[in-house]
Design a protein around this motif. Structure first.
Motif, PDB file in Angstrom:
ATOM      1  N   PRO A  33     -18.343 -33.177  13.275  1.00  0.00           N
ATOM      2  CA  PRO A  33     -18.510 -31.744  12.790  1.00  0.00           C
ATOM      3  C   PRO A  33     -18.693 -32.078  11.238  1.00  0.00           C
ATOM      4  O   PRO A  33     -18.191 -32.515  10.371  1.00  0.00           O
ATOM      5  CB  PRO A  33     -16.949 -31.051  12.833  1.00  0.00           C
ATOM      6  CG  PRO A  33     -16.539 -31.868  14.225  1.00  0.00           C
ATOM      7  CD  PRO A  33     -17.137 -33.187  14.015  1.00  0.00           C
ATOM      8  N   GLY A  34     -19.876 -30.983  10.718  1.00  0.00           N
ATOM      9  CA  GLY A  34     -19.851 -30.828   9.194  1.00  0.00           C
ATOM     10  C   GLY A  34     -21.213 -30.177   8.969  1.00  0.00           C
ATOM     11  O   GLY A  34     -21.908 -29.783   9.922  1.00  0.00           O
ATOM     12  N   LYS A  35     -21.718 -29.963   7.793  1.00  0.00           N
ATOM     13  CA  LYS A  35     -22.859 -29.345   7.339  1.00  0.00           C
ATOM     14  C   LYS A  35     -24.124 -30.583   7.354  1.00  0.00           C
ATOM     15  O   LYS A  35     -23.663 -31.967   6.779  1.00  0.00           O
ATOM     16  CB  LYS A  35     -22.701 -29.021   6.097  1.00  0.00           C
ATOM     17  CG  LYS A  35     -21.948 -27.559   5.797  1.00  0.00           C
ATOM     18  CD  LYS A  35     -22.172 -26.953   4.590  1.00  0.00           C
ATOM     19  CE  LYS A  35     -21.395 -25.819   4.511  1.00  0.00           C
ATOM     20  NZ  LYS A  35     -21.829 -24.659   5.539  1.00  0.00           N
ATOM     21  N   LYS A  74      -5.026 -34.903   6.815  1.00  0.00           N
ATOM     22  CA  LYS A  74      -3.584 -35.460   7.104  1.00  0.00           C
ATOM     23  C   LYS A  74      -3.135 -33.869   8.057  1.00  0.00           C
ATOM     24  O   LYS A  74      -2.426 -33.916   8.789  1.00  0.00           O
ATOM     25  CB  LYS A  74      -2.838 -35.481   5.823  1.00  0.00           C
ATOM     26  CG  LYS A  74      -1.207 -35.732   6.019  1.00  0.00           C
ATOM     27  CD  LYS A  74      -0.534 -35.934   5.043  1.00  0.00           C
ATOM     28  CE  LYS A  74      -0.580 -36.883   4.103  1.00  0.00           C
ATOM     29  NZ  LYS A  74       0.181 -36.816   2.981  1.00  0.00           N
ATOM     30  N   CYS A  75      -3.357 -32.834   7.211  1.00  0.00           N
ATOM     31  CA  CYS A  75      -3.020 -31.647   7.992  1.00  0.00           C
ATOM     32  C   CYS A  75      -3.519 -31.194   9.087  1.00  0.00           C
ATOM     33  O   CYS A  75      -2.779 -30.691  10.060  1.00  0.00           O
ATOM     34  CB  CYS A  75      -3.329 -30.241   7.060  1.00  0.00           C
ATOM     35  SG  CYS A  75      -2.668 -30.381   5.466  1.00  0.00           S
ATOM     36  N   SER A  76      -4.743 -31.368   9.624  1.00  0.00           N
ATOM     37  CA  SER A  76      -5.266 -31.341  10.528  1.00  0.00           C
ATOM     38  C   SER A  76      -4.865 -32.240  11.816  1.00  0.00           C
ATOM     39  O   SER A  76      -4.502 -31.619  12.972  1.00  0.00           O
ATOM     40  CB  SER A  76      -6.998 -31.591  10.630  1.00  0.00           C
ATOM     41  OG  SER A  76      -7.487 -31.548  11.737  1.00  0.00           O
ATOM     42  N   VAL A 120      -5.826 -19.822  17.096  1.00  0.00           N
ATOM     43  CA  VAL A 120      -6.848 -18.612  16.827  1.00  0.00           C
ATOM     44  C   VAL A 120      -7.327 -18.687  15.599  1.00  0.00           C
ATOM     45  O   VAL A 120      -6.535 -18.565  14.685  1.00  0.00           O
ATOM     46  CB  VAL A 120      -6.251 -17.352  17.470  1.00  0.00           C
ATOM     47  CG1 VAL A 120      -7.509 -16.387  17.100  1.00  0.00           C
ATOM     48  CG2 VAL A 120      -5.734 -17.253  18.849  1.00  0.00           C
ATOM     49  N   ALA A 121      -8.658 -18.740  15.400  1.00  0.00           N
ATOM     50  CA  ALA A 121      -9.301 -18.639  13.956  1.00  0.00           C
ATOM     51  C   ALA A 121      -9.779 -17.196  14.089  1.00  0.00           C
ATOM     52  O   ALA A 121     -10.164 -16.578  14.799  1.00  0.00           O
ATOM     53  CB  ALA A 121     -10.332 -19.628  13.830  1.00  0.00           C
ATOM     54  N   MET A 156     -16.621 -23.414   9.224  1.00  0.00           N
ATOM     55  CA  MET A 156     -17.130 -23.556  10.498  1.00  0.00           C
ATOM     56  C   MET A 156     -16.616 -24.809  11.396  1.00  0.00           C
ATOM     57  O   MET A 156     -16.471 -24.714  12.634  1.00  0.00           O
ATOM     58  CB  MET A 156     -18.557 -22.897  10.799  1.00  0.00           C
ATOM     59  CG  MET A 156     -18.875 -21.683  10.309  1.00  0.00           C
ATOM     60  SD  MET A 156     -17.970 -20.142  11.006  1.00  0.00           S
ATOM     61  CE  MET A 156     -16.854 -19.962   9.678  1.00  0.00           C
ATOM     62  N   ALA A 157     -16.795 -25.820  10.810  1.00  0.00           N
ATOM     63  CA  ALA A 157     -16.464 -27.208  11.558  1.00  0.00           C
ATOM     64  C   ALA A 157     -15.060 -26.937  11.995  1.00  0.00           C
ATOM     65  O   ALA A 157     -14.816 -27.690  12.902  1.00  0.00           O
ATOM     66  CB  ALA A 157     -17.030 -28.253  10.656  1.00  0.00           C
ATOM     67  N   ALA A 158     -14.295 -26.590  10.861  1.00  0.00           N
ATOM     68  CA  ALA A 158     -12.738 -26.469  11.397  1.00  0.00           C
ATOM     69  C   ALA A 158     -12.461 -25.572  12.348  1.00  0.00           C
ATOM     70  O   ALA A 158     -11.654 -25.811  13.263  1.00  0.00           O
ATOM     71  CB  ALA A 158     -11.912 -26.091  10.167  1.00  0.00           C
ATOM     72  N   VAL A 159     -12.972 -24.394  12.443  1.00  0.00           N
ATOM     73  CA  VAL A 159     -13.053 -23.392  13.577  1.00  0.00           C
ATOM     74  C   VAL A 159     -13.474 -24.300  14.879  1.00  0.00           C
ATOM     75  O   VAL A 159     -12.588 -24.137  15.889  1.00  0.00           O
ATOM     76  CB  VAL A 159     -13.969 -22.256  13.249  1.00  0.00           C
ATOM     77  CG1 VAL A 159     -14.071 -21.406  14.559  1.00  0.00           C
ATOM     78  CG2 VAL A 159     -13.511 -21.428  12.255  1.00  0.00           C
ATOM     79  N   ALA A 160     -14.544 -24.933  14.892  1.00  0.00           N
ATOM     80  CA  ALA A 160     -14.963 -25.656  16.153  1.00  0.00           C
ATOM     81  C   ALA A 160     -13.900 -26.654  16.715  1.00  0.00           C
ATOM     82  O   ALA A 160     -13.766 -27.005  17.661  1.00  0.00           O
ATOM     83  CB  ALA A 160     -16.292 -26.259  16.051  1.00  0.00           C
ATOM     84  N   ASN A 161     -13.589 -27.284  15.463  1.00  0.00           N
ATOM     85  CA  ASN A 161     -12.657 -28.467  15.651  1.00  0.00           C
ATOM     86  C   ASN A 161     -11.061 -28.155  16.084  1.00  0.00           C
ATOM     87  O   ASN A 161     -10.465 -28.890  16.915  1.00  0.00           O
ATOM     88  CB  ASN A 161     -12.616 -29.506  14.596  1.00  0.00           C
ATOM     89  CG  ASN A 161     -11.882 -30.867  14.914  1.00  0.00           C
ATOM     90  OD1 ASN A 161     -12.290 -31.408  15.805  1.00  0.00           O
ATOM     91  ND2 ASN A 161     -11.295 -31.356  14.006  1.00  0.00           N
ATOM     92  N   MET A 162     -10.517 -27.051  15.528  1.00  0.00           N
ATOM     93  CA  MET A 162      -9.072 -27.038  15.638  1.00  0.00           C
ATOM     94  C   MET A 162      -8.668 -25.853  16.609  1.00  0.00           C
ATOM     95  O   MET A 162      -7.791 -25.547  17.053  1.00  0.00           O
ATOM     96  CB  MET A 162      -8.815 -26.674  14.274  1.00  0.00           C
ATOM     97  CG  MET A 162      -8.550 -27.817  13.352  1.00  0.00           C
ATOM     98  SD  MET A 162      -8.200 -27.555  11.744  1.00  0.00           S
ATOM     99  CE  MET A 162      -6.615 -27.056  12.263  1.00  0.00           C
ATOM    100  N   ALA A 163      -9.754 -24.766  16.604  1.00  0.00           N
ATOM    101  CA  ALA A 163      -9.586 -23.393  17.404  1.00  0.00           C
ATOM    102  C   ALA A 163      -9.639 -23.451  18.797  1.00  0.00           C
ATOM    103  O   ALA A 163     -10.509 -24.149  19.187  1.00  0.00           O
ATOM    104  CB  ALA A 163     -10.149 -22.335  16.592  1.00  0.00           C
ATOM    105  N   ASP A 164      -8.563 -22.963  19.705  1.00  0.00           N
ATOM    106  CA  ASP A 164      -8.657 -22.652  20.917  1.00  0.00           C
ATOM    107  C   ASP A 164      -9.747 -21.478  21.169  1.00  0.00           C
ATOM    108  O   ASP A 164     -10.214 -21.292  22.279  1.00  0.00           O
ATOM    109  CB  ASP A 164      -7.449 -22.455  21.629  1.00  0.00           C
ATOM    110  CG  ASP A 164      -6.615 -23.751  21.382  1.00  0.00           C
ATOM    111  OD1 ASP A 164      -7.124 -24.883  21.630  1.00  0.00           O
ATOM    112  OD2 ASP A 164      -5.463 -23.413  20.832  1.00  0.00           O
TER     113      ASP A 164
END
Length: 432
Positions: free
Chosen positions: A376-378, A186-188, A57-58, A207-215
């Motif tokens: 994902p990205g800007k 690496k962390c992702s 969850v983000a 926001m790219a990390a939110v879209a890519n990692m969060a359920d």
């Protein structure tokens, strides 16, 4: 709290007493309840949500929205004013860069110190020590005091310790933002592959990390929870409040709505009320017989939202002043990544739109396209006006460079800059 619920937040509120002058604190102690020398500031008010086992969850929101306060309450480093939090399982938290580290201790000594704080025995840390230093990859600095570390080295070591202490709940507050690009990758990758059963709560502005990692994603605004749901919609909510607008929990957009009954006066009023971006002359290039002056855009009917996802519709309106007369006008766009590489683009001639010749004056243009599946990205949108008879070789009258910046996300895995589907696939046994 059910066995599948790892974090349960119920009507959680946190209030601070704010004093305009330091001496008011003393006066409040002397006067007690007879007179109030302070004013209440509610960092959080009536927050309720649950996080299930293995869910990521983000938590997103503007600075000062209460994100870090929420995480501190969940980690029990703050006491709530009202409400309660229940956490099932061992927590590993990165709430602040270097939290739990002793600046005078070496990296080696801090590994064992952090392990003890997280409830690990020395023998357990001995068994994990090599994996920790391999993941952190800080080289000879392992035996140096951490006060000599860069911010990136701090977070490398702190994250490596946290993930190797077998937490059931991992809480991260912006810590990974200071790591370098390869370490973030690496962390992702580690969290996706090795931590699929670990409950993760992330605070980030990426926001790219939110879209890519969060359920799931939660949006906080002025201490209140204004959205809890899928990441794409949460990003849109965040972008709306970040630009000073009102949040819209449910947004409906009929792309094929009939506007024939709208009067010219209604259309002109709506056009005037758009969130216009004034374009700086320094961003223009070309012959400049045309000059793009301002632009506005909508993502699925929402004006000025800074986030976009694959399949969403982007509408761009812009105005240009034209000197003299232009024959065979061509209008187009390019989309570039953060390195300046053109990822995709199109113009009216390639898309079989025939535009009229234009005389001197101010002209309005509107173009629309669906955002493709890209990494994902800007991304930056550049607008262009040309003239000529060839889609690739024509006179460039005006480029307005990087006038719109969008945070792109995708609900599918992207294997590079973009995806190309496999159209045919066969499997046959090889004959020897």
């Amino acid at each position: 709290m059910s066995s599948e619920t790892m974090i349960s937040v119920n009507e959680l509120s946190k209030c601070y007493m704010m004093y305009d002058k330091p001496e008011y604190r003393l006066w409040q102690m002397l006067w007690r309840t007879r007179k109030a020398w302070s004013r209440d500031f509610w960092a959080l008010r009536d927050i309720t949500f649950d996080v299930r086992k293995g869910e990521t969850v983000a938590v997103i929101g503007r600075n000062g929205s209460g994100k870090s306060t929420l995480l501190q309450l969940i980690c029990n480093t703050l006491e709530p004013t009202r409400g309660n939090v229940q956490v099932g399982g061992k927590i590993a938290a990165l709430l602040e860069l270097g939290a739990g580290f002793n600046a005078e201790f070496t990296g080696r000594e801090n590994i064992y110190l952090n392990g003890a704080i997280l409830g690990m025995e020395k023998s357990e840390m001995d068994a994990r020590f090599q994996s920790i230093i391999d993941f952190a990859d800080i080289g000879d600095f392992l035996n140096q005091p951490v006060k000599t570390y860069s911010s990136g080295m701090y977070v490398r070591l702190a994250f490596a310790v946290a993930i190797h202490c077998q937490p059931e709940v991992l809480i991260i507050d912006e810590a990974l933002a200071v790591g370098d690009f390869l370490f973030q990758q690496k962390c992702s990758r580690f969290m996706k592959e090795q931590f699929s059963d670990v409950t993760k709560l992330l605070v980030t502005h990426d926001m790219a990390a939110v879209a890519n990692m969060a359920d799931r994603a939660i949006v906080l605004h002025q201490g209140k929870l204004i959205y809890d749901g899928d990441p794409q919609s949460a990003i849109r909510e965040y972008q709306i409040v970040a630009r000073g607008g009102k949040h819209v929990t449910h947004i409906a957009s009929d792309k094929h709505a009939d506007n024939s009954e709208k009067s010219n006066e209604d259309i002109l009023k709506a056009y005037a009320e758009r969130d216009w971006i004034t374009i700086n002359e320094h961003t223009l290039s070309g012959s400049l017989r045309a000059r793009i002056r301002k632009c506005a855009y909508e993502v699925d009917g929402v004006s000025g939202v800074g986030a976009i996802g694959s399949g969403q519709q982007l509408v761009i309106d812009f105005e240009a002043s034209i000197e003299g007369h232009l024959d065979q006008v061509i209008v187009g766009y390019q989309v570039q990544d953060r390195f300046g590489s053109v990822i995709f683009g199109e113009n009216s001639m390639s898309s079989d739109f025939s535009l009229p010749n234009l005389d001197a004056g101010t002209w309005r243009f509107s173009l629309m396209f669906d955002w493709p599946i890209v990494a994902p990205g800007k991304y930056a949108v550049t607008l262009g006006i040309g003239s000529g008879y060839d889609a690739l070789s024509h006179s460039i009258e005006c480029w307005a460079h990087n006038v719109i910046i969008l945070d792109s996300s995708s609900d599918v895995d992207v294997h590079g800059l973009f995806n190309v589907e496999i159209s045919q696939l066969t499997v046959k046994e090889s004959s020897q």
